[in-house]
Design a protein around this motif. Structure first.
Motif, PDB file in Angstrom:
ATOM      1  N   SER A 166      47.119  46.557   5.469  1.00 48.06           N
ATOM      2  CA  SER A 166      45.456  46.228   5.012  1.00 48.06           C
ATOM      3  C   SER A 166      44.337  46.711   6.616  1.00 48.06           C
ATOM      4  CB  SER A 166      45.452  44.825   5.084  1.00 48.06           C
ATOM      5  OG  SER A 166      45.381  44.316   6.014  1.00 48.06           O
ATOM      6  N   ASN A 167      43.628  46.884   6.380  1.00 48.79           N
ATOM      7  CA  ASN A 167      42.780  47.473   7.380  1.00 48.79           C
ATOM      8  C   ASN A 167      42.540  45.988   8.557  1.00 48.79           C
ATOM      9  OD1 ASN A 167      41.209  46.066   6.079  1.00 48.79           O
ATOM     10  ND2 ASN A 167      39.493  47.842   5.823  1.00 48.79           N
ATOM     11  N   ILE A 168      43.246  45.600   8.231  1.00 47.28           N
ATOM     12  CA  ILE A 168      42.657  44.470   9.220  1.00 47.28           C
ATOM     13  C   ILE A 168      43.505  44.152  10.664  1.00 47.28           C
ATOM     14  CG2 ILE A 168      43.045  42.023   9.913  1.00 47.28           C
ATOM     15  CD1 ILE A 168      42.460  41.418   6.655  1.00 47.28           C
ATOM     16  N   LEU A 169      42.639  44.733  11.929  1.00 50.06           N
ATOM     17  CA  LEU A 169      42.785  44.540  13.240  1.00 50.06           C
ATOM     18  C   LEU A 169      43.410  43.125  13.304  1.00 50.06           C
ATOM     19  CD1 LEU A 169      40.142  46.830  15.045  1.00 50.06           C
ATOM     20  CD2 LEU A 169      42.678  47.536  14.351  1.00 50.06           C
ATOM     21  N   GLN A 170      44.752  43.474  13.879  1.00 47.54           N
ATOM     22  CA  GLN A 170      45.337  42.165  14.530  1.00 47.54           C
ATOM     23  C   GLN A 170      45.691  42.336  16.699  1.00 47.54           C
ATOM     24  OE1 GLN A 170      49.352  42.620  12.394  1.00 47.54           O
ATOM     25  NE2 GLN A 170      49.964  42.558  14.394  1.00 47.54           N
ATOM     26  N   ASP A 171      45.486  41.178  16.879  1.00 45.33           N
ATOM     27  CA  ASP A 171      46.030  41.336  18.897  1.00 45.33           C
ATOM     28  C   ASP A 171      47.511  42.944  18.613  1.00 45.33           C
ATOM     29  OD1 ASP A 171      45.255  40.970  21.401  1.00 45.33           O
ATOM     30  OD2 ASP A 171      46.521  39.686  21.266  1.00 45.33           O
ATOM     31  N   GLY A 172      46.233  43.579  19.137  1.00 38.55           N
ATOM     32  CA  GLY A 172      47.629  44.831  19.692  1.00 38.55           C
ATOM     33  C   GLY A 172      47.484  45.870  19.112  1.00 38.55           C
ATOM     34  N   SER A 173      46.552  46.036  18.073  1.00 36.56           N
ATOM     35  CA  SER A 173      46.194  47.234  16.935  1.00 36.56           C
ATOM     36  C   SER A 173      45.835  47.953  17.721  1.00 36.56           C
ATOM     37  CB  SER A 173      45.513  46.520  15.643  1.00 36.56           C
ATOM     38  OG  SER A 173      46.360  45.705  15.094  1.00 36.56           O
ATOM     39  N   LEU A 174      46.798  49.678  17.578  1.00 35.89           N
ATOM     40  CA  LEU A 174      45.578  50.762  17.919  1.00 35.89           C
ATOM     41  C   LEU A 174      45.350  51.490  16.951  1.00 35.89           C
ATOM     42  CD1 LEU A 174      49.199  51.124  20.542  1.00 35.89           C
ATOM     43  CD2 LEU A 174      46.503  51.253  21.713  1.00 35.89           C
ATOM     44  N   VAL A 175      43.988  51.916  18.175  1.00 34.29           N
ATOM     45  CA  VAL A 175      43.573  52.746  17.123  1.00 34.29           C
ATOM     46  C   VAL A 175      43.243  54.143  17.133  1.00 34.29           C
ATOM     47  CG1 VAL A 175      40.781  53.112  16.051  1.00 34.29           C
ATOM     48  CG2 VAL A 175      41.959  50.991  15.990  1.00 34.29           C
ATOM     49  N   ASP A 176      43.668  55.303  16.744  1.00 31.49           N
ATOM     50  CA  ASP A 176      43.460  56.302  17.805  1.00 31.49           C
ATOM     51  C   ASP A 176      42.850  57.879  16.505  1.00 31.49           C
ATOM     52  OD1 ASP A 176      45.514  58.560  19.579  1.00 31.49           O
ATOM     53  OD2 ASP A 176      44.891  59.673  17.320  1.00 31.49           O
ATOM     54  N   LEU A 177      41.775  57.731  18.002  1.00 32.49           N
ATOM     55  CA  LEU A 177      40.709  59.195  17.229  1.00 32.49           C
ATOM     56  C   LEU A 177      40.246  60.097  16.956  1.00 32.49           C
ATOM     57  CD1 LEU A 177      38.061  56.628  18.140  1.00 32.49           C
ATOM     58  CD2 LEU A 177      38.619  56.859  16.443  1.00 32.49           C
ATOM     59  N   CYS A 178      42.412  60.162  17.825  1.00 34.34           N
ATOM     60  CA  CYS A 178      42.555  62.128  17.651  1.00 34.34           C
ATOM     61  C   CYS A 178      41.271  63.093  18.820  1.00 34.34           C
ATOM     62  CB  CYS A 178      42.334  62.993  16.395  1.00 34.34           C
ATOM     63  SG  CYS A 178      42.598  64.188  16.423  1.00 34.34           S
ATOM     64  N   GLY A 179      42.338  62.015  19.937  1.00 34.67           N
ATOM     65  CA  GLY A 179      41.323  62.231  21.418  1.00 34.67           C
ATOM     66  C   GLY A 179      41.676  61.624  22.212  1.00 34.67           C
ATOM     67  N   ALA A 180      41.498  60.386  21.613  1.00 37.53           N
ATOM     68  CA  ALA A 180      40.549  58.996  22.450  1.00 37.53           C
ATOM     69  C   ALA A 180      42.033  58.297  21.785  1.00 37.53           C
ATOM     70  CB  ALA A 180      40.006  58.795  22.908  1.00 37.53           C
ATOM     71  N   THR A 181      42.686  57.511  22.395  1.00 43.26           N
ATOM     72  CA  THR A 181      43.146  55.501  22.097  1.00 43.26           C
ATOM     73  C   THR A 181      42.593  54.883  22.325  1.00 43.26           C
ATOM     74  OG1 THR A 181      45.833  57.393  21.420  1.00 43.26           O
ATOM     75  CG2 THR A 181      45.403  54.511  20.487  1.00 43.26           C
ATOM     76  N   LEU A 182      42.430  53.391  21.561  1.00 41.90           N
ATOM     77  CA  LEU A 182      41.148  52.296  21.446  1.00 41.90           C
ATOM     78  C   LEU A 182      43.010  51.014  22.038  1.00 41.90           C
ATOM     79  CD1 LEU A 182      38.364  52.830  19.893  1.00 41.90           C
ATOM     80  CD2 LEU A 182      38.889  53.814  22.307  1.00 41.90           C
ATOM     81  N   LEU A 183      42.718  50.047  22.538  1.00 41.67           N
ATOM     82  CA  LEU A 183      43.535  49.221  22.244  1.00 41.67           C
ATOM     83  C   LEU A 183      42.561  47.696  21.446  1.00 41.67           C
ATOM     84  CD1 LEU A 183      45.655  47.519  22.479  1.00 41.67           C
ATOM     85  CD2 LEU A 183      44.959  46.520  24.847  1.00 41.67           C
ATOM     86  N   TRP A 184      43.239  47.136  20.439  1.00 42.50           N
ATOM     87  CA  TRP A 184      42.035  45.943  19.861  1.00 42.50           C
ATOM     88  C   TRP A 184      42.671  44.825  20.335  1.00 42.50           C
ATOM     89  CZ3 TRP A 184      37.807  44.381  18.148  1.00 42.50           C
ATOM     90  CH2 TRP A 184      37.584  43.028  17.656  1.00 42.50           C
TER      91      TRP A 184
END
Length: 433
Positions: free
Chosen positions: A246-264
């Motif tokens: 699923s697309n549910i974010l959990q602690d430590g999920s990483l989101v990459d936007l092609c140029g920057a990566t975010l930690l949730w």
């Protein structure tokens, strides 16, 4: 940890107050950009910063799909888009567009992330330059981050589930997927698609702890479904639907936007991270032990958190390390083995091992720590220092790089880690007296 201490978490009150809409708001979590050591090099400014706290809004601003229009003329789609409601347009051909209208959802809050500085974007993200330098000083010729890259939708009631979707609504409240974008009709009839360079997500197995292991990188669609990665980042053919994820974010999920990566980091997860006060206490503890340079016999001291964050000029007492063996020294000119780069090949006076010689900087972004352990290890080759469990965690995480490569990187400066050795244990010499 006491609640009062935990709620002050790693942020000075002046940094927090801009994000907090009311006196005691519910915090959903935080998005932290990898590659920055506690703040942007030139300081955080408005919506452009290294971390973004998501709070329950005073009034819900979420949206959910409602009416679907199938249109056969460009004029008709303009008419629908002018209604002032949120909508997603799927252009199938010049004369065939499907527009999905979205209506207000009183149960969710929406937060939008992207490169655009227009008002619908809550968190402005620009390309991360490895080595901890500011993108404005090292201009990116052409950014690969979308202007309206993604949106995070949080449920306003416990457990405050956060979901991520590709693409964000623009100033006209629209998302346009043009003819060239990957899009399709699902078996149940609803339209979906992918953005040009895609939004990739990786959920670690076991949350964000020293025991967790890297998960598999997936791509998230505009409607929040999960797909395997495309053959290349911007290929027009989508990967395969992954039904059990699923697309549910959990602690430590990483989101990459092609140029920057975010930690949730979830609000719950942040309670277990070290506070700035704790990291400062660890720094003072190391310095109180009066580690010495085995060559100059002078006392070494880690610079203040403020100076470490800014990667400012080196200090006289700055600790340096031979990365091949981990022996910590002060700076000295002994043992050069390279004509070109003075510090690329240096021979350690303690053990004669030859390798890079770099200054040590404390990791000041608490969200990147998986525990509250002492700063005993350094990332190779950048020299950022944090706990053993934290370096081991990040050394195993493959982060997207460019359009199709993956490699581990230091979370504090985004420098690619050494392929044979991603971190080193530090060996300090105590005072001789």
């Amino acid at each position: 940890m006491l609640h009062s201490e935990a709620s002050s978490l790693m942020f000075s009150s002046s940094q927090e107050e801009h994000c907090a809409p009311s006196k005691d708001p519910v915090k959903y979590g935080e998005l932290v950009v990898l590659g920055y050591n506690g703040s942007l090099p030139n300081g955080d400014r408005g919506r452009r910063k290294s971390r973004f706290a998501l709070y329950r809004r005073t009034k819900a601003n979420g949206v959910k799909p409602s009416t679907v229009h199938i249109l056969n003329t460009p004029q008709a789609s303009k008419a629908v888009n002018c209604k002032g409601q949120h909508s997603i347009s799927y252009t199938l051909s010049r004369n065939h567009t499907v527009v999905v209208e979205y209506c207000h959802d009183k149960d969710t809050d929406m937060f939008q992330i992207g490169r655009s500085t227009e008002s619908p974007i809550d968190f402005v993200v620009t390309d991360t330059v490895a080595g901890g330098q500011e993108g404005e000083e090292t201009p990116i010729t052409q950014s690969t981050i979308s202007r309206f890259a993604c949106r995070v939708v949080c449920e306003r009631v416990p457990p405050f589930t956060a979901r991520i979707y590709a693409a964000g609504f623009d100033s006209s409240k629209n998302i346009f997927l043009g003819e060239k974008a990957a899009k399709w009709k699902n078996p149940d009839g609803h339209m979906d698609g992918l953005t040009t360079n895609g939004v990739l997500v990786m959920h670690p197995k076991g949350g964000f702890t020293e025991e967790s292991k890297p998960g598999v990188w997936r791509e998230i669609s505009v409607c929040g479904d999960v797909y395997t990665l495309r053959e290349t980042r911007s290929a027009q053919t989508p990967g395969k639907l992954v039904e059990h994820e699923s697309n549910i974010l959990q602690d430590g999920s990483l989101v990459d936007l092609c140029g920057a990566t975010l930690l949730w980091r979830t609000a719950e997860g942040l309670f277990h991270t070290p506070t700035q006060k704790h990291l400062e206490a660890l720094r003072q503890e190391i310095n109180a032990g009066r580690p010495q340079c085995p060559v100059g016999l002078n006392t070494l001291a880690f610079p203040s958190m403020q100076r470490s964050r800014a990667l400012s000029s080196l200090e006289e007492k700055q600790p340096w390390v031979y990365l091949s063996c981990g022996h910590v020294h002060g700076y000295h000119n002994w043992g050069h083995r390279s004509e070109q780069d003075a510090n690329a090949l240096r021979e350690c006076p303690m053990c004669r091992v030859v390798g890079p010689y770099v200054p040590l900087w404390l990791g000041c972004e608490p969200a990147f720590y998986v525990d509250t352990g002492a700063p005993t290890h350094a990332f190779v080759p950048c020299g950022h220092v944090c706990s053993e469990k934290s370096v081991k965690y990040w050394a195993e995480i493959p982060l997207p790089h460019g359009t199709h490569a993956f490699h581990a990187a230091c979370p504090f400066c985004a420098t690619q880690l050494g392929l044979t050795k991603g971190f080193a244990k530090l060996i300090f010499q105590g005072p001789v007296d």
